[in-house]
Design a protein around this motif. Structure first.
Motif, PDB file in Angstrom:
ATOM      1  N   VAL A  51       0.799  -1.353   0.075  1.00  0.00           N
ATOM      2  CA  VAL A  51      -0.032   0.005   0.053  1.00  0.00           C
ATOM      3  C   VAL A  51       0.746   1.332   0.001  1.00  0.00           C
ATOM      4  O   VAL A  51       0.641   2.272  -0.600  1.00  0.00           O
ATOM      5  N   LEU A  52       1.899   1.377   0.851  1.00  0.00           N
ATOM      6  CA  LEU A  52       2.996   2.275   0.796  1.00  0.00           C
ATOM      7  C   LEU A  52       3.423   2.835  -0.677  1.00  0.00           C
ATOM      8  O   LEU A  52       3.378   3.862  -0.975  1.00  0.00           O
ATOM      9  N   GLN A  53       3.713   1.721  -1.449  1.00  0.00           N
ATOM     10  CA  GLN A  53       4.273   1.946  -2.703  1.00  0.00           C
ATOM     11  C   GLN A  53       3.361   2.721  -3.579  1.00  0.00           C
ATOM     12  O   GLN A  53       3.586   3.653  -4.322  1.00  0.00           O
ATOM     13  N   ALA A  54       1.881   2.261  -3.494  1.00  0.00           N
ATOM     14  CA  ALA A  54       0.936   2.587  -4.205  1.00  0.00           C
ATOM     15  C   ALA A  54       0.639   4.271  -3.894  1.00  0.00           C
ATOM     16  O   ALA A  54       0.363   5.318  -4.760  1.00  0.00           O
ATOM     17  N   VAL A  55       0.573   4.453  -2.362  1.00  0.00           N
ATOM     18  CA  VAL A  55       0.329   5.843  -1.990  1.00  0.00           C
ATOM     19  C   VAL A  55       1.551   6.713  -2.364  1.00  0.00           C
ATOM     20  O   VAL A  55       1.364   7.838  -2.737  1.00  0.00           O
ATOM     21  N   GLU A  56       2.804   6.335  -2.379  1.00  0.00           N
ATOM     22  CA  GLU A  56       3.908   7.171  -2.483  1.00  0.00           C
ATOM     23  C   GLU A  56       3.699   7.600  -4.062  1.00  0.00           C
ATOM     24  O   GLU A  56       4.127   8.786  -4.480  1.00  0.00           O
ATOM     25  N   ALA A  57       3.239   6.518  -5.012  1.00  0.00           N
ATOM     26  CA  ALA A  57       3.259   6.814  -6.481  1.00  0.00           C
ATOM     27  C   ALA A  57       2.302   7.750  -6.795  1.00  0.00           C
ATOM     28  O   ALA A  57       2.370   8.679  -7.511  1.00  0.00           O
ATOM     29  N   VAL A  58       1.025   7.761  -6.087  1.00  0.00           N
ATOM     30  CA  VAL A  58      -0.223   8.686  -6.203  1.00  0.00           C
ATOM     31  C   VAL A  58       0.106   9.991  -5.582  1.00  0.00           C
ATOM     32  O   VAL A  58       0.011  10.997  -6.135  1.00  0.00           O
ATOM     33  N   VAL A  59       0.917  10.029  -4.636  1.00  0.00           N
ATOM     34  CA  VAL A  59       1.372  11.416  -3.861  1.00  0.00           C
ATOM     35  C   VAL A  59       2.269  12.269  -4.749  1.00  0.00           C
ATOM     36  O   VAL A  59       2.061  13.383  -4.867  1.00  0.00           O
ATOM     37  N   ASP A  60       3.106  11.361  -5.464  1.00  0.00           N
ATOM     38  CA  ASP A  60       4.243  12.196  -6.422  1.00  0.00           C
ATOM     39  C   ASP A  60       3.563  12.426  -7.863  1.00  0.00           C
ATOM     40  O   ASP A  60       4.451  12.852  -8.712  1.00  0.00           O
ATOM     41  N   ASP A  61       2.617  11.925  -8.137  1.00  0.00           N
ATOM     42  CA  ASP A  61       2.017  12.064  -9.614  1.00  0.00           C
ATOM     43  C   ASP A  61       1.506  13.363  -9.985  1.00  0.00           C
ATOM     44  O   ASP A  61       1.479  13.827 -11.334  1.00  0.00           O
ATOM     45  N   GLY A  62       1.472  14.422  -8.905  1.00  0.00           N
ATOM     46  CA  GLY A  62       1.067  15.743  -9.477  1.00  0.00           C
ATOM     47  C   GLY A  62      -0.089  15.983  -9.813  1.00  0.00           C
ATOM     48  O   GLY A  62      -0.559  17.122 -10.341  1.00  0.00           O
ATOM     49  N   ILE A  63      -1.048  15.150  -9.336  1.00  0.00           N
ATOM     50  CA  ILE A  63      -2.563  15.277 -10.022  1.00  0.00           C
ATOM     51  C   ILE A  63      -3.305  14.768  -8.694  1.00  0.00           C
ATOM     52  O   ILE A  63      -3.250  13.969  -8.146  1.00  0.00           O
ATOM     53  N   ILE A  64      -4.722  15.645  -8.608  1.00  0.00           N
ATOM     54  CA  ILE A  64      -5.420  15.379  -7.464  1.00  0.00           C
ATOM     55  C   ILE A  64      -6.892  14.999  -8.505  1.00  0.00           C
ATOM     56  O   ILE A  64      -7.423  15.866  -9.016  1.00  0.00           O
ATOM     57  N   GLN A  65      -7.115  13.809  -8.374  1.00  0.00           N
ATOM     58  CA  GLN A  65      -8.341  13.194  -8.732  1.00  0.00           C
ATOM     59  C   GLN A  65      -9.657  13.712  -8.201  1.00  0.00           C
ATOM     60  O   GLN A  65      -9.565  13.981  -6.746  1.00  0.00           O
TER      61      GLN A  65
END
Length: 306
Positions: free
Chosen positions: A67-81
């Motif tokens: 879950v940590l890998q997925a969250v870090e990827a989303v946090v760093d993607d520069g997009i707020i869905q």
């Protein structure tokens, strides 16, 4: 006259019947149109006041590390869905990851906390009564659970720059961000499964190669063992021969009829002649000559095969 009266009344009934049918059809169509017109409005009903600011909290049956890998990827993607600044947008861009945010109360519970911030955004969608420029912030909290489960909490707020008014989310951002995280988790699972499958195939191939090498080694070992067995047998024969055969040292050695010096001579043997030992005593050998004659000869007159 009765017949004429009947013909005049019958034609008059058809216009009346057609009129009633037309009015009935118009009434039905009006009801259907009203039903279809109202249905979309119900779908666009505003969120209830109590729905805002609830955030999203869910337990995922996945280890915290994944879950940590997925969250870090989303946090760093520069997009707020789940929100937009303008109607033509699909999401909010130019967001940045952060380790803290003053827009949220300090997190004092256990877990790992992440933030994604977008500043200078104008009235983002899905936040209650927004109409000014401010900062959109999303907070992600991960808490490890037993049995390989993880509790994930997501909260989103919009705070105006001037009035500092806090606008809670209606849950759209949290839901959309969670979906993005779930997609990353699914992708990681797929990668893990593919890696495991590839590793399984690689292990099977290595096992096949090892089996083939073992077979070749076993065949080579069997061949070597067979060759060694023949060589050992030949050597054993040579050893036995050296044990039971002797050579006459000097010419004139006498083959005696008994193991005594006084015994009669049976035959004089040449130097280098071979004899096979049949009986051994401390001083005499009972031997058989190359021509098959048996007798006795003193040990000192014999020497081992060369």
């Amino acid at each position: 006259m009765p017949n004429v009266q009947k013909k005049m009344e019958v034609p008059g009934l058809f216009p009346v019947a057609r009129t009633h049918r037309r009015r009935f059809s118009i009434a039905i169509l009006s009801v259907l149109w009203l039903a279809f017109a109202v249905a979309p409005l119900r779908g666009r009903e505003p969120k209830r006041r109590e729905d805002f600011g609830l955030g999203l909290s869910t337990e995922i049956e996945v280890p915290e590390s994944e879950v940590l890998q997925a969250v870090e990827a989303v946090v760093d993607d520069g997009i707020i869905q789940g929100s937009t600044e303008y109607s033509k947008d699909q999401y909010v861009e130019h967001a940045t990851a952060a380790t803290t945010s003053p827009l949220f109360p300090q997190w004092k519970d256990s877990g790992k906390v992440f933030y994604k911030i977008r500043t200078k955004i104008l009235a983002p969608a899905h936040f209650k009564e927004t109409g000014d420029e401010g900062t959109l912030a999303v907070r992600y909290v991960l808490q490890n659970r037993d049995s390989g489960k993880t509790l994930l909490r997501i909260d989103a707020i919009f705070v105006e720059d001037v009035r500092r008014t806090v606008h809670p989310s209606d849950g759209s951002v949290e839901s959309a961000e969670f979906k993005d995280i779930q997609d990353h988790i699914d992708a990681l699972k797929l990668q893990k499964t593919q890696a495991q499958e590839a590793d399984r195939h690689r292990q099977e191939e290595l096992a096949k190669q090892a089996l083939e090498r073992n077979r070749e080694q076993n065949e080579a070992a069997a061949l070597a063992a067979a060759q060694n067995s023949v060589q050992d047998l030949e050597q054993h024969v040579r050893d036995l021969r050296r044990q039971v055969e002797r050579v006459i040292k000097a010419p004139g050695a006498q083959l005696k009829s008994a193991p005594f010096h006084s015994a009669s001579n049976l035959k004089s043997l040449d130097a280098g002649a071979e004899v096979a030992i049949v009986i051994a005593t401390p001083y005499w050998y009972g031997v058989e000559t190359e021509d098959g004659q048996h007798g006795w000869i003193h040990r000192e007159q014999l020497e081992p095969l060369p």
